[in-house]
Design a protein around this motif. Structure first.
Motif, PDB file in Angstrom:
ATOM      1  N   LEU A 147      -3.578  11.071   5.828  1.00  0.00           N
ATOM      2  CA  LEU A 147      -3.378  10.292   4.608  1.00  0.00           C
ATOM      3  C   LEU A 147      -2.442   9.135   4.936  1.00  0.00           C
ATOM      4  CD1 LEU A 147      -4.105  10.153   1.575  1.00  0.00           C
ATOM      5  CD2 LEU A 147      -1.895  11.255   1.129  1.00  0.00           C
ATOM      6  N   GLN A 148      -3.014   7.945   4.990  1.00  0.00           N
ATOM      7  CA  GLN A 148      -2.223   6.734   5.197  1.00  0.00           C
ATOM      8  C   GLN A 148      -1.788   6.238   3.828  1.00  0.00           C
ATOM      9  OE1 GLN A 148      -1.212   5.006   8.050  1.00  0.00           O
ATOM     10  NE2 GLN A 148      -0.051   3.768   6.600  1.00  0.00           N
ATOM     11  N   MET A 149      -0.492   6.125   3.637  1.00  0.00           N
ATOM     12  CA  MET A 149       0.049   5.725   2.345  1.00  0.00           C
ATOM     13  C   MET A 149       0.778   4.393   2.495  1.00  0.00           C
ATOM     14  SD  MET A 149       1.468   9.426   1.014  1.00  0.00           S
ATOM     15  CE  MET A 149       2.668   9.577   2.354  1.00  0.00           C
ATOM     16  N   ASP A 150       0.277   3.377   1.853  1.00  0.00           N
ATOM     17  CA  ASP A 150       0.862   2.039   1.913  1.00  0.00           C
ATOM     18  C   ASP A 150       1.376   1.636   0.535  1.00  0.00           C
ATOM     19  OD1 ASP A 150      -1.880   1.220   4.038  1.00  0.00           O
ATOM     20  OD2 ASP A 150       0.177   1.640   4.660  1.00  0.00           O
ATOM     21  N   ASN A 151       2.288   0.658   0.536  1.00  0.00           N
ATOM     22  CA  ASN A 151       2.869   0.161  -0.717  1.00  0.00           C
ATOM     23  C   ASN A 151       3.344   1.326  -1.594  1.00  0.00           C
ATOM     24  OD1 ASN A 151       3.676  -1.662  -2.676  1.00  0.00           O
ATOM     25  ND2 ASN A 151       1.644  -1.833  -3.594  1.00  0.00           N
ATOM     26  N   LEU A 152       4.116   2.206  -0.984  1.00  0.00           N
ATOM     27  CA  LEU A 152       4.581   3.379  -1.705  1.00  0.00           C
ATOM     28  C   LEU A 152       5.524   2.982  -2.835  1.00  0.00           C
ATOM     29  CD1 LEU A 152       5.035   5.660   1.389  1.00  0.00           C
ATOM     30  CD2 LEU A 152       3.796   6.333  -0.685  1.00  0.00           C
ATOM     31  N   GLN A 153       5.415   3.723  -3.925  1.00  0.00           N
ATOM     32  CA  GLN A 153       6.238   3.489  -5.099  1.00  0.00           C
ATOM     33  C   GLN A 153       7.016   4.755  -5.437  1.00  0.00           C
ATOM     34  OE1 GLN A 153       6.296   0.315  -6.367  1.00  0.00           O
ATOM     35  NE2 GLN A 153       4.907  -0.101  -4.646  1.00  0.00           N
ATOM     36  N   SER A 154       8.034   4.617  -6.251  1.00  0.00           N
ATOM     37  CA  SER A 154       8.898   5.750  -6.573  1.00  0.00           C
ATOM     38  C   SER A 154       8.108   6.900  -7.203  1.00  0.00           C
ATOM     39  CB  SER A 154      10.029   5.324  -7.507  1.00  0.00           C
ATOM     40  OG  SER A 154       9.515   4.737  -8.691  1.00  0.00           O
TER      41      SER A 154
END
Length: 113
Positions: free
Chosen positions: A78-85
């Motif tokens: 799982l590539q997670m980009d532009n992570l947010q709170s």
């Protein structure tokens, strides 16, 4: 049956990226769908993304365009980009094995704002 071992996760600033991995062992040839779920504080566990044996993918609306699920042999990523709170939580991988669900041990993802 199968065993799932997760790696990755950790602490990242908002806008950053992380990649999770989940490797299956055992009778992996009988695994069908694999996916990622998360459980945020005070919330129920929810589906994040799923990938089938023919690489068909599906995503929760909240992560579309930011997360990418992929699969190679018995490992799902799982590539997670532009992570947010709001992405903060414990992430679990799941494998469907002859109709039975198997889960990874979970890994914490914390996004600081």
């Amino acid at each position: 049956q199968v065993t799932l071992v997760q790696s990755g996760g950790g602490l990242v600033q908002a806008g950053g990226s992380l990649k999770l991995s989940c490797s299956a062992s055992g009778r992996v040839q009988d695994i069908s769908n694999m996916g990622w779920y998360r459980q945020s504080p005070g919330k129920r566990r929810e589906l994040v993304a799923m990938i089938s044996t023919d690489a068909t993918t599906s995503y929760a609306d909240a992560v579309k365009g930011r997360f990418t699920i992929s699969r190679y042999d018995a490992t799902v990523y799982l590539q997670m980009d532009n992570l947010q709170s709001e992405d903060t939580g414990v992430y679990y991988c799941k494998a469907d094995w002859i109709g039975y669900p198997f889960w990874g041990q979970g890994t914490q993802v914390t996004v600081s704002s």
